[in-house]
Design a protein around this motif. Structure first.
Motif, short mmCIF file in Angstrom:
data_model
loop_
_atom_site.label_atom_id
_atom_site.label_comp_id
_atom_site.label_asym_id
_atom_site.label_seq_id
_atom_site.Cartn_x
_atom_site.Cartn_y
_atom_site.Cartn_z
N ASP A 144 -11.75 8.30 -5.16
CA ASP A 144 -10.57 9.16 -5.27
C ASP A 144 -9.97 9.43 -3.89
N ARG A 145 -10.83 9.68 -2.91
CA ARG A 145 -10.31 9.94 -1.57
C ARG A 145 -9.56 8.72 -1.03
N MET A 146 -10.13 7.53 -1.25
CA MET A 146 -9.45 6.32 -0.80
C MET A 146 -8.14 6.10 -1.55
N ALA A 147 -8.17 6.37 -2.86
CA ALA A 147 -6.96 6.20 -3.67
C ALA A 147 -5.89 7.20 -3.25
N ASN A 148 -6.29 8.45 -2.99
CA ASN A 148 -5.32 9.45 -2.57
C ASN A 148 -4.72 9.11 -1.22
N LEU A 149 -5.57 8.57 -0.32
CA LEU A 149 -5.05 8.15 0.99
C LEU A 149 -4.03 7.03 0.82
N TRP A 150 -4.37 6.07 -0.04
CA TRP A 150 -3.45 4.96 -0.29
C TRP A 150 -2.15 5.45 -0.93
N ASN A 151 -2.27 6.35 -1.90
CA ASN A 151 -1.08 6.88 -2.57
C ASN A 151 -0.19 7.65 -1.60
N SER A 152 -0.82 8.42 -0.70
CA SER A 152 -0.03 9.19 0.26
C SER A 152 0.71 8.26 1.22
#
Length: 313
Positions: free
Chosen positions: A229-237
């Motif tokens: 989730d942290r990696m996905a949130n970073l990518w989304n941001s």
């Protein structure tokens, strides 16, 4: 044009498929690429080229070599080169993965698949480094077997009395299927593929740990999914910031271009052709991705996200 349409359709089908089928398609895709590489090597007069390629996909038993190829901790569990190997693994995975999805989420399926593969890798390397039977030996590991048997073991522990109809045998509780499978794995340690069978034991251990902890209300895949989730949130941001910058720059450019022509067109006429309801749907889907990850979306939500994104582009 036909090729691009086919690729677009395949990409769309993949994005809307279940996590179970995504993993299966990735395994099939890697198998096809490896086989086509082997065929290309044979036709070009270099039949040993595939061995060099496999060396960068398979997991080495030497920690020193692994340090130079750390990605093999992941690639080995999605790769098969033998036809019967991939057929058996994917059928096993489909049957037990379908049952597993009755009591788990897509995120748990993916996390357990990866953890099972990592458990197999750790035991494989540890065996080659510590057991006298592997002294002066070097081995390579390939295949999703450790990951698959982790799913099989977890499902059998969590649903021991669920019955499956087997050809020529009839209805059998899956706990007996798993017990026989694990017994065959233990026997296989004395065979020619001892290293591979030891990796299977690592998958069994991870699957059992997951199921036993789940019975007590603890999910060992949760930290794994939080990291995702942290990696996905970073990518989304990062992608959202890039998208916002391109959106903010577009009206100014369009207005300038319109003024150079008739002088009467406004930036308003160049805004994306999506309605307010489309924007609200997009915002709600993006919020869900931020909170729970892309895998939490339903097929309908993924299709809606795809359709609305095309309107905005």
């Amino acid at each position: 044009m036909a090729v691009s349409d086919t690729l677009r359709q395949l990409r769309r089908s993949f994005s809307t498929s279940t996590m179970l089928m995504k993993i299966i398609w990735v395994n099939i895709g890697v198998f096809v690429v490896l086989r086509l590489t082997a065929i290309g090597g044979i036709f070009s007069g270099n039949p040993d080229f595939i061995n060099a390629v496999l060396g960068y996909v398979q997991l080495p038993s030497s920690p020193g070599v692994l340090l130079t190829r750390p990605w093999t901790l992941l690639t080995y569990m999605f790769a098969q080169y033998d036809l019967m190997h991939i057929v058996f693994n994917l059928l096993w995975f489909y049957w037990f993965g379908t049952l597993f999805m009755m009591i788990a989420t897509p995120r748990q399926l993916l996390a357990l698949y990866l953890l099972g593969g990592l458990g197999g890798a750790v035991l494989f390397i540890s065996a080659y480094c510590g057991l006298p039977m592997f002294a002066q030996h070097y081995g390579m590991l390939i295949g999703s077997s450790a990951s698959v048997i982790a799913i099989v073991t977890a499902t059998a522990i969590l649903m021991p009395d669920f019955r499956m109809n087997l050809l020529f045998i009839g209805s059998v509780s899956i706990k007996w299927i798993a017990i026989i499978t694990i017994f065959l794995v233990l026997i296989g340690v004395t065979g020619n593929n001892a290293g591979g069978e030891i990796a299977h034991i690592g998958g069994v251990a991870v699957g059992a740990l997951y199921a036993l902890r789940m019975k007590r209300g603890h999910d060992i895949t949760a930290p794994f999914n939080r990291a995702f989730d942290r990696m996905a949130n970073l990518w989304n941001s990062l992608t959202s910031a890039a998208w916002s910058r391109s959106r903010s720059a577009r009206p100014e450019r369009n207005t300038r271009q319109a003024g150079a022509g008739s002088g009467q067109k406004t930036a308003k006429q160049h805004e994306p052709t999506c309605s307010r309801s489309d924007r609200e749907v997009l915002d709600s889907i993006l919020d869900k991705i931020k909170k729970s990850g892309y895998a939490a979306l339903t097929p309908e939500e993924r299709q809606r996200l795809f359709d609305v994104s095309r309107k905005i582009k």
